[in-house]
Structures are given as C-alpha cells and as structure tokens.
Design an enzyme around this catalytic site. Structure first.
Site, PDB file in Angstrom:
ATOM      1  CG  ASP A  48      -1.948  -1.376   1.417  1.00 53.85           C
ATOM      2  OD1 ASP A  48      -2.472  -1.546   0.022  1.00 53.85           O
ATOM      3  OD2 ASP A  48      -2.293  -1.272   1.997  1.00 53.85           O
ATOM      4  CG  ASP A  66      -6.857  -1.619  -1.417  1.00 56.98           C
ATOM      5  OD1 ASP A  66      -6.931  -2.902  -2.313  1.00 56.98           O
ATOM      6  OD2 ASP A  66      -6.066  -1.198  -0.745  1.00 56.98           O
TER       7      ASP A  66
END
Length: 85
Positions: A48, A66
């Site tokens: 991330d 995401d």
C-alpha cells in the site's frame, strides 16, 4: 491465496453470465482483485503506497487495486439501488 483465487473465479463466472452494465462493474472489481492477488503471489504482501493526510486527518493507506475494488462495489450498490426503484 486460495480463498482470493476462489473469489476471483466466482466473479469471473458472474462476469460471463451478467448483463452489460454488470459486466463493466465486475470487470472493475476483478481488475482490482487480480492486482492485489498478483502482488500477494509475487511479493507475499500487497504494498500500500497511497497515504493521505489533511491537517490532523489521516486516512488509511491503500493502493490502486483497492481503489478499483471500492469503485466497483460502490457502483454495484448504486446500480442495485437505482434499479429497484
């Protein structure tokens, strides 16, 4: 990883048997899921890298996959609510 792969296969089946607008929505979700699945297989983790801050506000860290999964799910819910009326 087996569970993620199974969900992707189920979504691909739903993509094949769905209507046009659902095909687009499922494609967006599957694209994000495949991106995360690829990272999980290749790197043994999903990196991330998008970290948002505004003043004292700090949103959780996420990645592009995401974003696509979230957009697809929100679009599916929105479409479902509109079609019911």
């Amino acid at each position: 990883s087996f569970t993620i792969g199974s969900v992707i296969i189920i979504l691909m089946y739903a993509l094949i048997v769905s209507k046009k607008i659902d095909k687009l929505i499922y494609s967006i979700i599957i694209g994000g899921a495949l991106g995360n699945f690829y990272d999980r297989i290749l790197y043994k983790a999903v990196p991330d890298f998008i970290d948002l801050h505004y003043g004292n506000f700090h949103w959780f860290t996420f990645n592009l996959a995401d974003i696509f999964i979230t957009i697809g799910i929100v679009a599916y819910i929105f479409k479902d609510l509109i079609m019911r009326q």
